[in-house]
Write a protein that holds these residues in place. Structure first.
Motif, PDB file in Angstrom:
ATOM      1  N   LEU A 412       0.844  -1.329   0.065  1.00  0.00           N
ATOM      2  CA  LEU A 412       0.149   0.043  -0.049  1.00  0.00           C
ATOM      3  C   LEU A 412       0.877   1.295   0.008  1.00  0.00           C
ATOM      4  CD1 LEU A 412      -2.792   1.265   0.437  1.00  0.00           C
ATOM      5  CD2 LEU A 412      -2.670   1.212   2.682  1.00  0.00           C
ATOM      6  N   PHE A 413       0.645   2.186  -0.822  1.00  0.00           N
ATOM      7  CA  PHE A 413       1.204   3.634  -0.900  1.00  0.00           C
ATOM      8  C   PHE A 413      -0.029   4.573  -0.691  1.00  0.00           C
ATOM      9  CE2 PHE A 413       3.933   0.752  -3.295  1.00  0.00           C
ATOM     10  CZ  PHE A 413       5.301   0.880  -2.662  1.00  0.00           C
ATOM     11  N   ASP A 414       0.467   5.771  -0.436  1.00  0.00           N
ATOM     12  CA  ASP A 414      -0.560   6.979  -0.504  1.00  0.00           C
ATOM     13  C   ASP A 414       0.141   8.027  -1.284  1.00  0.00           C
ATOM     14  OD1 ASP A 414       1.642   8.286   1.046  1.00  0.00           O
ATOM     15  OD2 ASP A 414       0.413   8.009   2.976  1.00  0.00           O
ATOM     16  N   ASP A 415      -0.624   9.051  -1.359  1.00  0.00           N
ATOM     17  CA  ASP A 415      -0.222  10.082  -2.287  1.00  0.00           C
ATOM     18  C   ASP A 415       0.425  11.316  -1.692  1.00  0.00           C
ATOM     19  OD1 ASP A 415      -2.063  11.423  -0.612  1.00  0.00           O
ATOM     20  OD2 ASP A 415      -3.514  12.019  -2.221  1.00  0.00           O
ATOM     21  N   HIS A 416       1.212  10.983  -0.458  1.00  0.00           N
ATOM     22  CA  HIS A 416       2.153  12.174   0.085  1.00  0.00           C
ATOM     23  C   HIS A 416       3.238  12.481  -0.911  1.00  0.00           C
ATOM     24  CE1 HIS A 416       0.012  12.951   3.453  1.00  0.00           C
ATOM     25  NE2 HIS A 416       0.094  11.682   3.991  1.00  0.00           N
ATOM     26  N   PHE A 417       3.706  11.637  -1.740  1.00  0.00           N
ATOM     27  CA  PHE A 417       4.920  11.769  -2.574  1.00  0.00           C
ATOM     28  C   PHE A 417       4.366  12.784  -3.677  1.00  0.00           C
ATOM     29  CE2 PHE A 417       4.467   9.068  -6.227  1.00  0.00           C
ATOM     30  CZ  PHE A 417       3.307   8.325  -6.025  1.00  0.00           C
ATOM     31  N   LEU A 418       3.127  12.834  -3.915  1.00  0.00           N
ATOM     32  CA  LEU A 418       2.863  13.778  -5.036  1.00  0.00           C
ATOM     33  C   LEU A 418       2.428  15.108  -4.393  1.00  0.00           C
ATOM     34  CD1 LEU A 418       0.309  11.067  -6.783  1.00  0.00           C
ATOM     35  CD2 LEU A 418       2.613  12.002  -7.417  1.00  0.00           C
ATOM     36  N   ASP A 419       2.514  15.519  -3.204  1.00  0.00           N
ATOM     37  CA  ASP A 419       2.212  16.807  -2.298  1.00  0.00           C
ATOM     38  C   ASP A 419       2.901  17.821  -3.125  1.00  0.00           C
ATOM     39  OD1 ASP A 419       0.433  15.461  -0.685  1.00  0.00           O
ATOM     40  OD2 ASP A 419       1.910  15.622   1.078  1.00  0.00           O
ATOM     41  N   GLY A 420       2.083  18.726  -3.708  1.00  0.00           N
ATOM     42  CA  GLY A 420       2.790  19.923  -4.120  1.00  0.00           C
ATOM     43  C   GLY A 420       3.032  19.593  -5.622  1.00  0.00           C
ATOM     44  N   THR A 421       3.049  18.679  -6.317  1.00  0.00           N
ATOM     45  CA  THR A 421       3.173  18.371  -7.602  1.00  0.00           C
ATOM     46  C   THR A 421       1.972  18.606  -8.540  1.00  0.00           C
ATOM     47  OG1 THR A 421       2.550  16.189  -7.563  1.00  0.00           O
ATOM     48  CG2 THR A 421       4.862  16.466  -6.997  1.00  0.00           C
TER      49      THR A 421
END
Lengths: 522, 447
Positions: A412-421
């Motif tokens: 499972l992954f979440d979308d924090h790595f996409l924050d601000g993109t």
């Protein structure tokens, strides 16, 4: 000039394939295909049948008056139409299908061949039982596999899908409670449960009480115990859960549930993570459905058919629905009549007209025999290994909400790595389509923001996993570097660009209708 | 274990990347007491393709396939000829091995066939809208009853005595949770009095036509009675080929239609998987259970299809969902759609006429046998005969002689003593004159 990974040119010079429309509207081998109703015409058929003389005396005056409106086509036209449609589909046979919580693994063709043996495929459900002994023995063999693997004494074979199995399990629980002379109305459902769990509980006439999760993605035991009481009929747990994690406290949960006089339902959709290694019966579970297509690889066919046999504990076994399969000196026999029930049997009713999804049973048994118990265990281990490999390989570029793992058979992954993109989970998924991959499960489980749930399964090679990891790493890095071109308007290379789902729901068009043709001039 | 691509070297490399020494370390959250050794499972180890093929072929050979005998069984499942192209097409990888079309851009094949299926079902049933299929006819009937309870906010369902008894039991199992179910008396060969059973608590009347004994029912008159008291009419069809010859339920004022679609495109499969057809009026659309495909456009303006109206469904509404079902009979509905496309208007009409002609000829032939009388004055491709002996005994005797003579009514309704001698007999386009002669002769010998 664009090159592929072997260094060969994929587009001539500066002309982008997208930019020059074709005359036909097709793109090479990608055909636009009208609806079957737009191809056919009156007075044609793709089958040869005699035109018989008919006496109407036995039709009770109910003969059809008008036309139905079906199109007429020849066999080659029909074949070409459906072959062209098939080419607009992604499938596990064409590539990795990492849908978490859904499980898309290899579908062996031996299973298809076995299901089509005339002794199974061309067998009537109400044929005399003396002529169906092999089929009944097959069901019995499959029941033995399911009870042995789960460590549960009984199994109800007739539910036609996982959700139907959930309903079967809850109806057995309801019957067991009524047999004790009690009324219990509440069912505890953890917030990470599959959406069918609360829907099924409501469907079966219970009220739903949601149980919160902990920061590490599991059921909050304190909250669960606080909610247990004399009006609780059951808890419904998914284990491994939808965050891809094993519920460590499951034994404790079972004891607390039983102590409160309630039953323990387990959503067995994720049984493929532990089959051949852990017996749910040993964990204190009372009922669990098994999605044959997930653990035992019956093909999903674009949305079914499924099969959802339900294994039952000794406490619930007497309430299993009709028909019941028994084996005595006369052979195998289905009992459909309440007057012939074996001692102690108190079936709660019937789940459907006949005996279950026989075609799926044949496929599942063929798969089980091919794997053997050692292969089933290896499959679980490889599925868990593959998911952890993906988690370990991507957690530095994508964000994993529950840390370092281990996870079970899905990562499972979440979308924090996409924050601000400016890139969303949806954009990320659609960009995967342009790379030739079916996206992972998105926005599920609901408890994680922008969830991306990846289930690789045991049937992918390491090379296949490495290619997939490479593509996801590159996409994640481009997103984090705010190189968003790949994500904007993706997919660009699929049979369709992004589809307008809002418009489809706002003004539903659910069928084709003949357009009024302009009247020809006299 | 030919299906497992990982090698020992692969596994070692993967464990190294993960940073654990052994696969057991990945299962550390599982209580160790719950992990059992392989020997705990009393099951065989892996087998090669040849061995599995042999084992299952041996089991299949213990059964008498419908095609291997003079065959007359019906009662909710019918033997028809399915054109070779149907099975070929549904076995194409891109159909067979795809999942629910959650990513519509790469699932247009599935979505478009579901849209075609919805259109075909609406046309066949004479209704305005249809869903993309349910599990089978019996569960579709149960869903129809629940839907009628939601629409009318009334608790009671009246089931015709001519409704397939297994359908009635399926309805009772789920509808009893939210209301009451009342079965009308069983009157083989005659329509029962339903009017006297309908009251202000009645949500719906469920009538099957042709009914389980084969009788063609007048739905329009039942609809009128039901509607006059504010109840809905649910029409059930277990032999969908009959709609090629008989008036569609929608044109007889049915409100919801539930059918078993197995007859078109799908084999007998010992009872499943089958495909449930479900259609209704547009005004009830948002109360309809099951999956729906809708037409829309993509970002470049091209026509395309998506799953739609999911706000009724379990993954959005959870405990408030219209139903708990989260799938359809995708591949079976594809088989239905391809077969019906091959048939078309002309083919379906001819197929239905042929079925009725075969059944009529068989009924005439059997009625001449001493000890046989025809119970159902009207029928499509299935009728009921009364024998001079208990039907179950006759069927067993004939099975031993290699003839599958039909379904004894007592198999479905074991407690009605007056049904003991009734045999439900079906004929289809696959029934030959030799089959019919064999049955007539054999009945003549033992009655």
């Amino acid at each position: 000039m664009t090159m592929n990974n072997q260094g060969r040119p994929t587009a001539p010079g500066t002309i982008e394939t997208n930019e020059l429309p074709t005359i036909s509207g097709d793109r090479g081998l990608d055909h636009e295909e009208p609806l079957i109703f737009e191809i056919g015409r009156d007075g044609h058929a793709g089958v040869d049948l005699p035109d018989v003389q008919l006496s109407e005396t036995r039709l009770a005056g109910q003969r059809r008056k008008g036309a139905i409106g079906l199109p007429g086509l020849s066999e080659p036209e029909v074949i070409r139409h459906y072959v062209r449609l098939s080419r607009m589909n992604y499938a596990i046979d064409s590539g990795l299908y990492p849908l978490g919580s859904c499980t898309m693994k290899h579908n062996p063709r031996l299973n298809e061949k076995m299901a089509r043996l005339p002794g199974f495929g061309d067998l009537h459900p109400l044929a005399p039982q003396s002529t169906t002994q092999g089929a009944l023995q097959l069901i019995s063999d499959l029941m033995k596999w399911l009870t042995t693997l789960t460590g549960m004494p009984a199994v109800a074979m007739s539910p036609k899908a996982g959700a139907h199995g959930e309903l079967c399990g809850l109806l057995a629980i309801r019957a067991a409670i009524e047999a004790r002379g009690e009324t219990r109305k509440r069912i505890l459902v953890p917030e990470s449960a599959h959406g069918t769990n609360p829907a099924t509980a409501a469907f079966a006439g219970f009220t739903i009480d949601e149980v919160k999760g902990t920061a590490d993605g599991r059921v909050d035991m304190a909250e669960l115990e606080g909610k247990l009481g004399p009006d609780v009929a059951a808890i419904m747990l998914t284990n491994p859960n939808t965050c891809g994690l094993f519920e460590r406290d499951i034994r404790h949960m079972a004891d607390a549930t039983h102590k409160a006089g309630a039953y323990f339902y387990c959503d067995g959709a994720n049984f493929n993570a532990i089959a051949g290694r852990v017996r749910p019966g040993d964990l204190g579970i009372d009922a669990m459905h098994i999605n044959l297509h997930k653990t035992f690889s019956t093909p999903h066919g674009g949305g079914g058919p499924g099969a959802g046999p339900v294994v039952l504990s000794a406490a619930l076994a007497p309430f299993a629905p009709l028909p019941l399969l028994v084996h005595d000196d006369k052979g195998f026999r289905l009992i459909e009549d309440r007057d012939e029930l074996p001692e102690g049997a108190k079936p709660f009713g019937r789940m459907s007209a006949f005996h279950g999804q026989m075609g799926m049973f044949v496929r599942a048994l063929s798969y089980m025999l091919s794997h053997g118990r050692d292969g089933v265990r290896q499959a679980s281990e490889d599925a868990v290994l593959s998911a952890n490999y993906i988690l370990a390989s991507l957690k530095d570029v994508m964000s994993a909400p529950f840390g370092d793992g281990p996870c079970m058979h899905e990562a499972l992954f979440d979308d924090h790595f996409l924050d601000g993109t400016g890139v969303t989970t949806l954009d990320f998924a659609k960009a995967m389509i342009d790379e030739g991959y079916h996206p992972m499960t998105m926005y599920f489980p609901l408890v994680v923001h922008g969830a991306m749930l990846i289930e690789p399964t045991e049937s992918e090679s390491k090379e296949s996993l490495d290619r997939f990891i490479h593509v996801l790493r590159e996409l994640a890095l481009e997103a984090r570097d705010k190189k968003t071109a790949r994500f904007e308007g993706a997919p660009r290379l699929a049979p369709r660009r992004r589809l307008d789902e809002t418009a489809a729901a706002r003004k539903p068009v659910l069928r084709w209708k003949k357009k009024d043709l302009p009247q020809a001039a006299e | 274990m030919r299906y497992h691509p990982l090698t020992t070297a692969d596994r070692t490399a993967m464990l190294s990347k993960i940073g654990v020494p052994a696969v057991d370390d990945l299962f550390k959250d599982v209580p160790s007491a719950a992990v059992v050794p392989l020997s705990a499972f009393d099951l065989p180890d892996t087998k090669g393709e040849l061995e599995v093929d042999r084992a299952l072929t041996r089991l299949a050979a213990k059964n008498t396939a419908a095609g291997a005998a003079p065959f007359f069984c019906g009662a909710g499942a019918y033997k028809h000829h399915v054109p070779a192209a149907v099975d070929h097409l549904i076995q194409r990888s891109e159909f067979l091995t795809s999942y629910t079309p959650y990513q519509p851009e790469i699932a247009q094949g599935t979505l478009q066939y579901m849209f075609e299926f919805q259109t075909q079902v609406a046309l066949l049933t004479g209704m305005e809208v249809a869903n993309a299929s349910l599990y089978d006819g019996s569960t579709a009937t149960a869903e129809a009853v629940l839907m009628a309870q939601r629409i009318t906010r009334r608790p009671k369902a009246i089931l015709s005595g001519g409704l397939h008894p297994h359908y009635a039991e399926t309805v009772e199992t789920v509808a009893a949770l939210s209301g009451q179910v009342q079965r009308a008396p069983v009157t083989p060969g005659k329509a029962e009095d339903l009017a006297s059973l309908i009251d202000s608590d009645t949500a719906c009347v469920v009538v099957q036509s042709p009914d389980v004994f084969g009788l063609i029912r007048d739905l329009k008159s039942v609809a009128a009675i039901a509607h006059a008291k504010g109840a809905l009419l649910i029409a059930v069809v277990t032999e969908v080929v009959s709609l090629g010859l008989l008036e569609a339920p929608g044109f007889q004022d049915a409100d919801i239609v539930a059918c078993e679609g197995q007859s078109i495109g799908n084999g007998l499969n010992f009872g499943g998987p089958y495909v449930g057809l479900f259609a209704t009026r547009e005004k009830f659309l948002r109360q309809m259970p099951g999956r729906l495909t809708g037409e829309t456009v993509d970002a470049s303006g091209k026509r395309g299809y998506v799953l739609t109206l999911s706000t009724r469904e379990q993954h959005i509404r959870r405990e408030k969902a219209t139903s708990n079902i989260c799938t359809n009979s995708g591949l079976c509905c594809l088989a239905f759609t391809i077969h019906l496309s091959l048939l078309g208007e002309e083919g379906l009409t001819r197929l239905a006429r042929l079925n009725h002609a075969k059944a009529s000829a068989l009924a005439d032939k059997l009625a001449q046998v001493k000890g046989v009388s025809l119970v159902t004055p009207s029928f499509f491709n299935e009728f009921t005969i009364e024998l001079s002996k208990p039907a179950a005994e006759v069927v067993d005797t004939l099975a031993a002689k290699g003839i599958l003579a039909g379904v004894p009514a007592s198999r479905l309704l074991p407690h009605d003593e007056h049904l003991r001698d009734l045999l439900i007999v079906a004929a289809t386009e696959t029934t030959t004159d030799e089959d019919a002669d064999a049955l007539a002769t054999a009945l003549g010998e033992i009655l």
